[in-house]
Design a protein around this motif. Structure first.
Motif, short mmCIF file in Angstrom:
data_model
loop_
_atom_site.label_atom_id
_atom_site.label_comp_id
_atom_site.label_asym_id
_atom_site.label_seq_id
_atom_site.Cartn_x
_atom_site.Cartn_y
_atom_site.Cartn_z
N CYS A 588 0.84 -1.21 0.00
CA CYS A 588 0.00 0.00 0.00
C CYS A 588 0.87 1.25 0.00
CB CYS A 588 -0.92 0.01 1.21
SG CYS A 588 -2.29 -1.14 1.09
N ILE A 589 1.93 1.23 0.80
CA ILE A 589 2.84 2.38 0.89
C ILE A 589 3.50 2.61 -0.47
CG2 ILE A 589 4.99 3.20 1.95
CD1 ILE A 589 4.09 1.53 4.49
N THR A 590 3.97 1.54 -1.11
CA THR A 590 4.62 1.66 -2.42
C THR A 590 3.65 2.22 -3.45
OG1 THR A 590 6.00 -0.27 -1.91
CG2 THR A 590 5.89 0.40 -4.21
N MET A 591 2.43 1.72 -3.43
CA MET A 591 1.42 2.20 -4.39
C MET A 591 1.15 3.68 -4.19
SD MET A 591 -1.46 -0.80 -4.35
CE MET A 591 -0.96 -2.51 -4.24
N HIS A 592 0.97 4.08 -2.93
CA HIS A 592 0.67 5.48 -2.62
C HIS A 592 1.81 6.39 -3.08
CE1 HIS A 592 -0.18 9.08 -0.21
NE2 HIS A 592 -1.45 8.67 -0.27
N GLU A 593 3.03 5.95 -2.82
CA GLU A 593 4.21 6.75 -3.22
C GLU A 593 4.29 6.92 -4.73
OE1 GLU A 593 7.38 4.53 -1.50
OE2 GLU A 593 7.24 5.51 0.47
N ASN A 594 3.74 5.97 -5.46
CA ASN A 594 3.80 6.01 -6.93
C ASN A 594 2.54 6.60 -7.58
OD1 ASN A 594 6.37 4.49 -8.18
ND2 ASN A 594 5.84 3.52 -6.22
N GLY A 595 1.71 7.25 -6.73
CA GLY A 595 0.56 8.01 -7.25
C GLY A 595 -0.61 7.17 -7.69
N VAL A 596 -0.83 6.01 -7.05
CA VAL A 596 -1.88 5.11 -7.51
C VAL A 596 -3.28 5.65 -7.24
CG1 VAL A 596 -2.21 3.68 -5.45
CG2 VAL A 596 -2.43 2.64 -7.72
N VAL A 597 -3.44 6.40 -6.14
CA VAL A 597 -4.79 6.83 -5.73
C VAL A 597 -5.44 7.69 -6.80
CG1 VAL A 597 -6.12 8.13 -4.03
CG2 VAL A 597 -4.25 6.63 -3.27
N LYS A 598 -4.71 8.65 -7.33
CA LYS A 598 -5.26 9.55 -8.36
C LYS A 598 -5.69 8.75 -9.59
CE LYS A 598 -4.17 13.73 -10.93
NZ LYS A 598 -3.12 14.72 -11.30
N LEU A 599 -4.85 7.79 -9.98
CA LEU A 599 -5.16 6.99 -11.18
C LEU A 599 -6.38 6.10 -10.95
CD1 LEU A 599 -1.47 5.96 -12.03
CD2 LEU A 599 -2.92 7.45 -13.43
N LEU A 600 -6.46 5.52 -9.74
CA LEU A 600 -7.59 4.63 -9.45
C LEU A 600 -8.90 5.39 -9.27
CD1 LEU A 600 -5.96 2.04 -7.01
CD2 LEU A 600 -6.75 1.61 -9.34
N LEU A 601 -8.82 6.61 -8.71
CA LEU A 601 -10.04 7.41 -8.52
C LEU A 601 -10.76 7.64 -9.84
CD1 LEU A 601 -8.96 10.06 -5.84
CD2 LEU A 601 -10.84 8.40 -5.64
#
Length: 635
Positions: A588-601
């Motif tokens: 989860c930390i790695t994903m967040h650091e790589n900007g996953v939230v914006k892409l998934l939203l």
């Protein structure tokens, strides 16, 4: 000058590569040795006497001697070898370089006959005969030009000879022979008939020369395409056959395929399918086979009514060359779904299944290729099963022809999507045979085998147990993840996705190191591989600490980049993989650091429910971890 038989033929190895093979030439020599001295003596001494007259110098005597030589059976190898060994070839070629047209004509008539022999062809080329013949193409005498072109057609059966013709300016001259009267005249004067004969001989020579890629380009640059298109409309099969033969050779080049389509030649190729000449039917079908790579051509074949005569020609199973060309044309035409529907009307699938046994491999490759394309329609898969096509197909899995194996894998993979067909495949041990093809060194065979395994696993009754019964099977498929071929990698990932649905098999895959090998592939930019890799990762997360291992193997950050792909299928598979991986806090930390939230939203609002749920689930896991971290930090 030494007799041709004792002269060393230069460049023989390069000649072998294109048309005349070492085997062909080796087969001719024993025939000569089998003839005893007594058999050879009559021809030998008779021809030797005539050579003395040929060297005499008097044109009338020379012509008489040449005419006498033609009384011998020049089709016999004994006569051909006598001419070569006595040194007569040099004399015949020297006579071409005179100004006596009658001597030239008589000499060319003999050379045309004897140049059917492979060794004689090479000897004529060694002695500089081709260079003189190319010059003769400029002669105002029509008979002389015809004979020169026909003899060039015989000699240009090997690479070096074709190159010589081109380098001496022969291609342009041969194309020039096609520039004759208007085509299609019903009543020809004798002058026009001779013009047509010149064009026929020119087309014959171009046909032989067109086996070379550089010569194809030379024919195009010399303006040959529109002239070939004109003669294609002629009603005389004698000239249309070499014209179609030339087009068939040249159709391997994209520029020619475009020209054949745009110059209106498909219509006439289709018409030739209904000709009474099997040779013309065969070359026309073969040209359609090569041109059928292009969708526009496939559509034109249908529009001009070519699918029905192709279907009818399947009934002529005695002529194997014709059958190979026709099944090849049907294969390529069947790439278009509209054509498959037409073929269904003409009962083509039933006819093709009937050709699955007792056929040469060249025919089988095309038959099974055509069945593979016809399998686009589910009804045709049922037809293959109903007509008894599955057993002979499974039997062919034991062969060695790689093109054949590729096509068999495709057909059986398509048929395996039908449960009734899958029962037959399984009963005949077909899945084991397909699995064994993963060991084949050819990447195309490996990839099609892996793709075929996917529906087999999906539709087998006890797939997990079946896979476990293949000794060393799981280790074999994991090791294919080390391949450098993208198609192999994508197909193996798809197979692993299916295999991993069984928990016990997933455990074995994990023991064989599937996780680090999948992780190594994560940086790919190939969308097909990305999709199947993400699906495999998603499925492999279901066992033990595989989620954690994927994170430790640096597979998570590259997966986030997949969400920037323009392929919706990649988005869906990636979101599912990220959702599974997000069950581990470090991921989860790695994903967040790589900007996953914006892409998934952006994907939470997708109309694809699977993508929507996976994206929302992944964001929820990341948010849950963030809240837990905040609570631990601030209480």
């Amino acid at each position: 000058m030494q007799p041709a038989s004792r002269r060393k033929t230069s460049g023989m190895s390069e000649d072998v590569s294109e048309s005349s093979s070492e085997t062909d030439e080796d087969e001719e020599q024993p025939v000569c040795r089998q003839e005893g001295d007594t058999d050879l003596s009559a021809e030998y001494w008779g021809i030797q006497k005539l050579v003395k007259y040929l060297k005499g110098g008097d044109p009338t005597v020379t012509v008489i001697a040449l005419c006498s030589m033609r009384d011998f059976n020049l089709a016999q190898e004994a006569c051909q070898m006598a001419i070569r060994d006595i040194g007569c070839l040099e004399v015949l070629i020297n006579l071409l370089d005179t100004e006596e047209i009658k001597c030239q004509i008589a000499s060319l008539k003999i050379l045309k006959e004897i140049s059917q022999n492979t060794q004689i062809r090479h000897a004529i080329a060694d002695l500089g005969g081709l260079e003189i013949m190319v010059q003769i193409l400029d002669s105002p005498d029509r008979d002389l030009k015809c004979l020169a072109a026909e003899t060039i057609a015989n000699i240009a059966q090997f690479k070096r000879a074709r190159r010589t013709v081109r380098q001496q300016g022969g291609i342009k001259r041969l194309v020039g022979l096609l520039e004759c009267i208007s085509v299609g005249s019903t009543s020809l004067t004798s002058y026009q008939a001779k013009d047509t004969e010149i064009a026929r001989c020119g087309a014959l020579a171009l046909w032989s020369c067109s086996r070379s890629v550089k010569n194809k380009e030379a024919i195009r640059k010399a303006g040959g395409i529109p002239l070939l298109a004109r003669w294609l409309k002629c009603s005389d099969a004698n000239i249309v056959i070499p014209v179609v033969g030339t087009l068939e050779e040249c159709a391997s080049e994209p520029s020619y395929r475009l020209a054949i389509r745009t110059e209106g030649m498909i219509e006439y190729l289709v018409k030739n399918l209904s000709s009474e000449h099997e040779e013309l039917q065969m070359h026309s079908a073969s040209a359609i086979f090569k041109c059928g790579e292009d969708k526009e051509t496939r559509d034109l074949v249908r529009q001009y009514g070519g699918l029905q005569p192709l279907s009818v020609l399947l009934g002529n199973s005695e002529n194997k060359q014709l059958l190979a060309a026709v099944t090849g044309a049907i294969w390529k035409c069947a790439i278009s779904e509209e054509n498959v529907s037409k073929f269904r009307e003409y009962k083509v699938v039933e006819a093709l299944v009937g050709l699955l046994t007792d056929q040469p491999e060249e025919v089988l490759v095309n038959v099974i290729g055509a069945l593979g394309e016809c399998c686009q329609e589910p009804v045709n898969r049922s037809t293959i099963r109903r007509c008894g096509g599955i057993p002979p197909l499974v039997q062919l899995l034991s062969g060695t022809n790689q093109a054949l194996l590729v096509n068999v894998n495709k057909v059986l993979g398509a048929c395996a999507t039908e449960p009734d067909a899958m029962i037959i495949i399984d009963h005949l041990d077909g899945v084991r045979l397909i699995w064994s093809l993963l060991k084949n060194p050819n990447p195309d065979v490996q990839a099609t085998a892996a793709w075929a395994i996917c529906p087999c696993i999906e539709n087998a009754k006890d797939a997990g147990e079946m896979v476990r019964s293949f000794v060393g099977g799981l280790e074999l498929i994991v090791n294919l993840l080390k391949s450098n071929n993208k198609e192999v990698l994508a197909s193996v990932c798809a197979a692993i996705t299916n295999i991993a649905k069984d928990e016990e098999n997933l455990a074995v895959l994990t023991d064989h190191g599937v996780v680090p090998l999948l992780s190594k592939l994560a940086n790919t930019t190939n969308n097909k591989l990305r999709r199947h890799l993400a699906e495999a990762i998603s499925r492999c997360c279901m066992w033990g600490s595989n989620r954690v291992t994927f994170g430790e193997s640096k597979a998570v950050a590259p997966l986030v980049r997949y969400l920037k792909s323009n392929d919706p299928a990649v988005h869906r598979a990636t979101a599912q993989a990220l959702y599974e991986l997000s069950e581990d806090p470090n991921n989860c930390i790695t994903m967040h650091e790589n900007g996953v939230v914006k892409l998934l939203l952006a994907m939470v609002g997708s109309t694809d429910e699977t993508l929507q749920e996976a994206a929302a689930g992944c964001i929820a896991n990341i948010r849950r971890l963030a809240l837990a971290t905040e609570k631990a930090k601030y209480g």
